[in-house]
Scaffold this motif. Structure first.
Motif, PDB file in Angstrom:
ATOM      1  N   GLU A   1       0.843  -1.201   0.000  1.00  0.00           N
ATOM      2  CA  GLU A   1       0.000   0.000   0.000  1.00  0.00           C
ATOM      3  C   GLU A   1       0.880   1.253   0.000  1.00  0.00           C
ATOM      4  OE1 GLU A   1      -2.894   0.317   3.168  1.00  0.00           O
ATOM      5  OE2 GLU A   1      -4.012   1.867   2.092  1.00  0.00           O
ATOM      6  N   SER A   2       0.386   2.283  -0.678  1.00  0.00           N
ATOM      7  CA  SER A   2       1.056   3.577  -0.662  1.00  0.00           C
ATOM      8  C   SER A   2       1.110   4.094   0.771  1.00  0.00           C
ATOM      9  CB  SER A   2       0.248   4.539  -1.541  1.00  0.00           C
ATOM     10  OG  SER A   2       0.549   5.864  -1.200  1.00  0.00           O
ATOM     11  N   LYS A   3       2.242   4.675   1.155  1.00  0.00           N
ATOM     12  CA  LYS A   3       2.320   5.299   2.480  1.00  0.00           C
ATOM     13  C   LYS A   3       1.758   6.711   2.423  1.00  0.00           C
ATOM     14  CE  LYS A   3       6.403   2.782   4.103  1.00  0.00           C
ATOM     15  NZ  LYS A   3       7.849   2.887   4.369  1.00  0.00           N
ATOM     16  N   LEU A   4       1.446   7.173   1.199  1.00  0.00           N
ATOM     17  CA  LEU A   4       0.998   8.557   1.023  1.00  0.00           C
ATOM     18  C   LEU A   4      -0.489   8.674   0.725  1.00  0.00           C
ATOM     19  CD1 LEU A   4       3.923   9.733  -1.308  1.00  0.00           C
ATOM     20  CD2 LEU A   4       3.869   9.672   1.178  1.00  0.00           C
ATOM     21  N   MET A   5      -1.053   7.638   0.117  1.00  0.00           N
ATOM     22  CA  MET A   5      -2.454   7.720  -0.307  1.00  0.00           C
ATOM     23  C   MET A   5      -3.180   6.448   0.124  1.00  0.00           C
ATOM     24  SD  MET A   5      -4.792   9.468  -1.881  1.00  0.00           S
ATOM     25  CE  MET A   5      -3.912  10.776  -2.731  1.00  0.00           C
ATOM     26  N   PRO A   6      -3.937   6.510   1.209  1.00  0.00           N
ATOM     27  CA  PRO A   6      -4.647   5.310   1.664  1.00  0.00           C
ATOM     28  C   PRO A   6      -5.533   4.745   0.548  1.00  0.00           C
ATOM     29  CG  PRO A   6      -4.840   7.084   3.277  1.00  0.00           C
ATOM     30  CD  PRO A   6      -4.185   7.672   2.065  1.00  0.00           C
ATOM     31  N   GLY A   7      -5.543   3.431   0.456  1.00  0.00           N
ATOM     32  CA  GLY A   7      -6.387   2.774  -0.549  1.00  0.00           C
ATOM     33  C   GLY A   7      -5.694   2.556  -1.887  1.00  0.00           C
ATOM     34  N   LEU A   8      -4.470   3.085  -2.034  1.00  0.00           N
ATOM     35  CA  LEU A   8      -3.734   2.913  -3.300  1.00  0.00           C
ATOM     36  C   LEU A   8      -2.638   1.861  -3.101  1.00  0.00           C
ATOM     37  CD1 LEU A   8      -3.311   3.977  -6.222  1.00  0.00           C
ATOM     38  CD2 LEU A   8      -1.635   5.578  -5.273  1.00  0.00           C
ATOM     39  N   PHE A   9      -2.588   0.885  -4.011  1.00  0.00           N
ATOM     40  CA  PHE A   9      -1.611  -0.208  -3.916  1.00  0.00           C
ATOM     41  C   PHE A   9      -0.858  -0.308  -5.247  1.00  0.00           C
ATOM     42  CE2 PHE A   9      -3.116  -2.302  -0.005  1.00  0.00           C
ATOM     43  CZ  PHE A   9      -4.299  -1.604   0.186  1.00  0.00           C
ATOM     44  N   PHE A  10       0.368  -0.834  -5.163  1.00  0.00           N
ATOM     45  CA  PHE A  10       1.185  -1.016  -6.372  1.00  0.00           C
ATOM     46  C   PHE A  10       1.686  -2.455  -6.421  1.00  0.00           C
ATOM     47  CE2 PHE A  10       1.838   3.386  -5.038  1.00  0.00           C
ATOM     48  CZ  PHE A  10       1.534   4.077  -6.199  1.00  0.00           C
ATOM     49  N   CYS A  11       1.857  -2.974  -7.612  1.00  0.00           N
ATOM     50  CA  CYS A  11       2.517  -4.279  -7.742  1.00  0.00           C
ATOM     51  C   CYS A  11       3.137  -4.402  -9.138  1.00  0.00           C
ATOM     52  CB  CYS A  11       1.557  -5.427  -7.476  1.00  0.00           C
ATOM     53  SG  CYS A  11       0.086  -5.441  -8.488  1.00  0.00           S
ATOM     54  N   GLY A  12       4.134  -5.280  -9.227  1.00  0.00           N
ATOM     55  CA  GLY A  12       4.759  -5.576 -10.523  1.00  0.00           C
ATOM     56  C   GLY A  12       5.803  -4.553 -10.928  1.00  0.00           C
ATOM     57  N   GLU A  13       6.008  -4.480 -12.225  1.00  0.00           N
ATOM     58  CA  GLU A  13       7.133  -3.720 -12.776  1.00  0.00           C
ATOM     59  C   GLU A  13       6.982  -2.204 -12.623  1.00  0.00           C
ATOM     60  OE1 GLU A  13       8.514  -5.712 -16.458  1.00  0.00           O
ATOM     61  OE2 GLU A  13       9.245  -3.728 -17.032  1.00  0.00           O
ATOM     62  N   VAL A  14       5.803  -1.711 -12.296  1.00  0.00           N
ATOM     63  CA  VAL A  14       5.628  -0.264 -12.065  1.00  0.00           C
ATOM     64  C   VAL A  14       6.443   0.180 -10.844  1.00  0.00           C
ATOM     65  CG1 VAL A  14       3.565  -0.427 -10.573  1.00  0.00           C
ATOM     66  CG2 VAL A  14       3.864   1.573 -12.058  1.00  0.00           C
ATOM     67  N   LEU A  15       6.731  -0.783  -9.955  1.00  0.00           N
ATOM     68  CA  LEU A  15       7.569  -0.489  -8.786  1.00  0.00           C
ATOM     69  C   LEU A  15       9.041  -0.430  -9.207  1.00  0.00           C
ATOM     70  CD1 LEU A  15       5.861  -2.979  -6.309  1.00  0.00           C
ATOM     71  CD2 LEU A  15       5.962  -0.484  -5.986  1.00  0.00           C
ATOM     72  N   ASP A  16       9.848   0.201  -8.376  1.00  0.00           N
ATOM     73  CA  ASP A  16      11.286   0.308  -8.662  1.00  0.00           C
ATOM     74  C   ASP A  16      11.986  -1.006  -8.288  1.00  0.00           C
ATOM     75  OD1 ASP A  16      13.878   1.047  -9.058  1.00  0.00           O
ATOM     76  OD2 ASP A  16      13.958   2.548  -7.463  1.00  0.00           O
TER      77      ASP A  16
ATOM     78  N   THR B   1       8.402 -13.544 -10.955  1.00  0.00           N
ATOM     79  CA  THR B   1       8.274 -13.902  -9.541  1.00  0.00           C
ATOM     80  C   THR B   1       7.959 -12.647  -8.719  1.00  0.00           C
ATOM     81  OG1 THR B   1       9.830 -15.705  -9.851  1.00  0.00           O
ATOM     82  CG2 THR B   1       9.515 -14.937  -7.584  1.00  0.00           C
ATOM     83  N   ALA B   2       8.699 -11.569  -8.989  1.00  0.00           N
ATOM     84  CA  ALA B   2       8.457 -10.311  -8.273  1.00  0.00           C
ATOM     85  C   ALA B   2       7.031  -9.814  -8.547  1.00  0.00           C
ATOM     86  CB  ALA B   2       9.481  -9.262  -8.702  1.00  0.00           C
ATOM     87  N   ALA B   3       6.580  -9.976  -9.790  1.00  0.00           N
ATOM     88  CA  ALA B   3       5.224  -9.534 -10.141  1.00  0.00           C
ATOM     89  C   ALA B   3       4.181 -10.355  -9.373  1.00  0.00           C
ATOM     90  CB  ALA B   3       5.004  -9.667 -11.649  1.00  0.00           C
ATOM     91  N   PHE B   4       4.376 -11.680  -9.320  1.00  0.00           N
ATOM     92  CA  PHE B   4       3.392 -12.522  -8.619  1.00  0.00           C
ATOM     93  C   PHE B   4       3.379 -12.235  -7.113  1.00  0.00           C
ATOM     94  CE2 PHE B   4       3.613 -15.974 -12.111  1.00  0.00           C
ATOM     95  CZ  PHE B   4       2.406 -15.570 -12.649  1.00  0.00           C
ATOM     96  N   THR B   5       4.558 -12.110  -6.527  1.00  0.00           N
ATOM     97  CA  THR B   5       4.570 -11.939  -5.067  1.00  0.00           C
ATOM     98  C   THR B   5       4.026 -10.561  -4.659  1.00  0.00           C
ATOM     99  OG1 THR B   5       5.819 -12.235  -3.036  1.00  0.00           O
ATOM    100  CG2 THR B   5       7.024 -11.230  -4.835  1.00  0.00           C
ATOM    101  N   THR B   6       4.410  -9.520  -5.397  1.00  0.00           N
ATOM    102  CA  THR B   6       3.870  -8.193  -5.048  1.00  0.00           C
ATOM    103  C   THR B   6       2.374  -8.145  -5.382  1.00  0.00           C
ATOM    104  OG1 THR B   6       4.615  -7.330  -7.188  1.00  0.00           O
ATOM    105  CG2 THR B   6       6.053  -6.926  -5.300  1.00  0.00           C
ATOM    106  N   GLY B   7       1.977  -8.814  -6.468  1.00  0.00           N
ATOM    107  CA  GLY B   7       0.562  -8.851  -6.847  1.00  0.00           C
ATOM    108  C   GLY B   7      -0.276  -9.541  -5.785  1.00  0.00           C
ATOM    109  N   TYR B   8       0.209 -10.672  -5.316  1.00  0.00           N
ATOM    110  CA  TYR B   8      -0.537 -11.419  -4.297  1.00  0.00           C
ATOM    111  C   TYR B   8      -0.721 -10.559  -3.046  1.00  0.00           C
ATOM    112  CZ  TYR B   8      -2.032 -15.125  -1.191  1.00  0.00           C
ATOM    113  OH  TYR B   8      -2.762 -15.871  -0.309  1.00  0.00           O
ATOM    114  N   ASN B   9       0.377  -9.971  -2.598  1.00  0.00           N
ATOM    115  CA  ASN B   9       0.322  -9.163  -1.364  1.00  0.00           C
ATOM    116  C   ASN B   9      -0.553  -7.923  -1.534  1.00  0.00           C
ATOM    117  OD1 ASN B   9       2.211 -10.137   0.973  1.00  0.00           O
ATOM    118  ND2 ASN B   9       3.235 -10.683  -0.930  1.00  0.00           N
ATOM    119  N   ALA B  10      -0.444  -7.283  -2.699  1.00  0.00           N
ATOM    120  CA  ALA B  10      -1.259  -6.076  -2.939  1.00  0.00           C
ATOM    121  C   ALA B  10      -2.744  -6.429  -2.960  1.00  0.00           C
ATOM    122  CB  ALA B  10      -0.845  -5.430  -4.260  1.00  0.00           C
TER     123      ALA B  10
END
Ligand SMILES: Cc1cc2nc3c(=O)[nH]c(=O)nc-3n(C[C@H](O)[C@H](O)[C@H](O)COP(=O)(O)OP(=O)(O)OC[C@H]3O[C@@H](n4cnc5c(N)ncnc54)[C@H](O)[C@@H]3O)c2cc1C
Length: 425
Positions: free
Chosen positions: A377-392, A403-412
């Motif tokens: 979840e974003s620390k700046l905007m409640p309710g906003l989540f990120f996953c996959g390659e859009v992250l750094d 693998t990074a896409a699946f794990t961040t996707g699952y958690n998000a």
């Protein structure tokens, strides 16, 4: 009606986010601008879909040089082993290939994409394809939904941005998510191509005399201007009409990008190819000399054919200052020593890489210090989540990005559903 969760993007991260959110009982809408889901996943791993990698967790993280450590918490909830179990649970048998790479036994990416999409459907997730999102809507310091390019507004308690990077845009990944992150106050770190072929203006590249030549099990090194090795990677590589590509070159590419940036405009970065990583320069010198001695009347260019890739021989001899028709009787000592050095460290001056659009993976992205590593979840905007390659976050090819896409996707997805449930009361 307001959805609990809207997921933007039907790549591996978005599809997994939908599954995890729907499994928590959330009402979920998946929107994608393309007519098909999982298009990039469908061409990954040479069309066979390299779903994950079977390495131990620490090794996995090492193979994600772009902030892999951020993923430790996410892997606690959903690791590479969970990815394997997930697919086997869907009846998709996987097999392990070299370097821990996991593929479907069918050798077809479609099997993986269909299984994911089938699961998303089975869980009752709503779909909207051909529905490009124009903006994520924020209201009173909270996410409120998304606006489509068509003008339609869709309300939701949480939004998961799973729009991928900027690479290979015909698959739908055109970098749209970065601007929505910035609108929410996020920093987007500089974007750059990774896992990308390297360009060179060297004479043997311009003349195309090595174009198409593949080298097996070499070591490719990247050097800084002070002559210190920045990184080395073992594997295969191929000479192209513009430079070098293949697994070893792709792995080195992000270091080339960074070193070129440090070198400034017009600068180059030295690469070297070690054709015999298991031998010393002296071993090579002695072995080549023995070969010449065994056939003293033969020109060295022919003698060396058994040892070296044939098309490289004229280039190596030229660089060493040796005539192609020299024979054992008149081998000059110093150039022969030079030849051995060149076989162990064949130089290539890198002048750049192909573009971010032509790269396999986008480096940079949503700044991780502003994202909760457990929930995405974003620390700046409640309710906003990120996953996959859009992250750094970026990994080497070999299943690490997926693998990074699946794990961040699952958690998000899971966290977004939990947040929405809490908001519903
Ligand atoms: C040829 C190729 C081979 C690869 N091979 C490997 C490999 O072997 N191993 C590995 O680990 N990685 C590999 N990768 C990288 C891997 O495929 C990506 O890292 C991964 O797909 C990223 O997943 P994602 O879900 O973040 O985004 P993506 O898969 O890029 O999906 C993003 C989705 O968002 C949608 N979207 C974007 N903008 C909007 C919008 N405005 N509105 C609605 N929808 C939108 C897109 O249509 C797309 O469906 C490869 C990549 C390529 C190009």
């Amino acid at each position: 009606m307001a959805y609990d969760v809207i997921v933007i993007g039907g790549g591996p991260s978005g599809l997994m986010a939908c599954i995890a959110a729907a499994e928590q009982g959330a009402s979920v809408l998946l929107v994608d601008k393309g007519d098909k889901l999982g298009r990039k996943l469908g061409i990954s791993g040479g069309g066979r879909c390299n779903v994950t990698n079977n390495k131990e967790l620490d090794e996995l993280v090492k193979h994600i040089p772009g902030n892999g450590r951020f993923l430790y918490s996410a892997f606690n909830t959903f690791s590479n082993r969970d990815i394997i179990a997930f697919f086997e649970g869907l009846g998709i048998k996987l097999k392990e290939e070299d370097r821990g790479r996991m593929f479907p036994v069918s050798d077809r990416a479609k099997t993986v994409v269909d299984a994911l999409v089938g699961k998303v459907r089975a869980l009752g997730v709503e779909f909207k394809t051909n529905a490009p999102v124009a903006r994520v809507l924020y209201d009173g310091g909270h996410v409120s939904g998304v606006k489509l390019k068509s003008g339609a507004v869709l309300e939701s308690r949480c939004v998961v941005i799973a729009t991928g990077g900027k690479s290979v845009p015909h698959t739908g990944s055109t970098g749209d998510g970065y601007a929505w992150a910035e609108e929410a106050g996020h920093t987007v770190t500089e974007l750059y191509p990774t896992e990308v072929p390297i360009t060179s203006g060297d004479d043997f590249v311009r003349s195309r005399e090595l174009q198409g030549l593949s080298l097996r099990d070499i070591t490719l090194s990247v050097w800084n201007p002070k002559g210190k090795r920045i990184v080395e990677h073992e594997g295969d590589m191929i000479f192209t009409h513009f430079g070098v590509s293949g697994p070893a070159a792709l792995r080195c590419s992000q270091f080339v990008v960074k070193a070129l940036k440090a070198a400034g405009s017009g600068g180059t970065v030295r690469l070297t190819v070690d054709l015999f990583p298991d031998k010393s320069v002296e071993d090579v010198r002695v072995e080549t000399l023995r070969l010449a001695e065994a056939e003293p009347k033969k020109a060295v260019k022919n003698v060396l054919k058994g040892l070296l890739p044939e098309r490289m021989i004229p280039v190596l001899l030229r660089k060493a200052g040796l005539a192609e028709d020299v024979t054992f009787a008149n081998i000059p000592k110093q150039p022969w020593a030079e030849l051995a050095e060149l076989i162990k460290a064949f130089p290539i001056e890198a002048k750049g890489t192909l573009s971010i659009e032509e790269a396999f993976v986008t480096g940079g992205g949503v700044y991780l210090k502003e994202v909760d590593p457990k929930t995405m979840e974003s620390k700046l905007m409640p309710g906003l989540f990120f996953c996959g390659e859009v992250l750094d976050i970026h990994g080497y090819t070999g299943g690490y990005n997926i693998t990074a896409a699946f794990t961040t996707g699952y958690n998000a997805g899971k966290s977004a559903a939990e947040t929405a449930a809490w908001a519903r009361g």
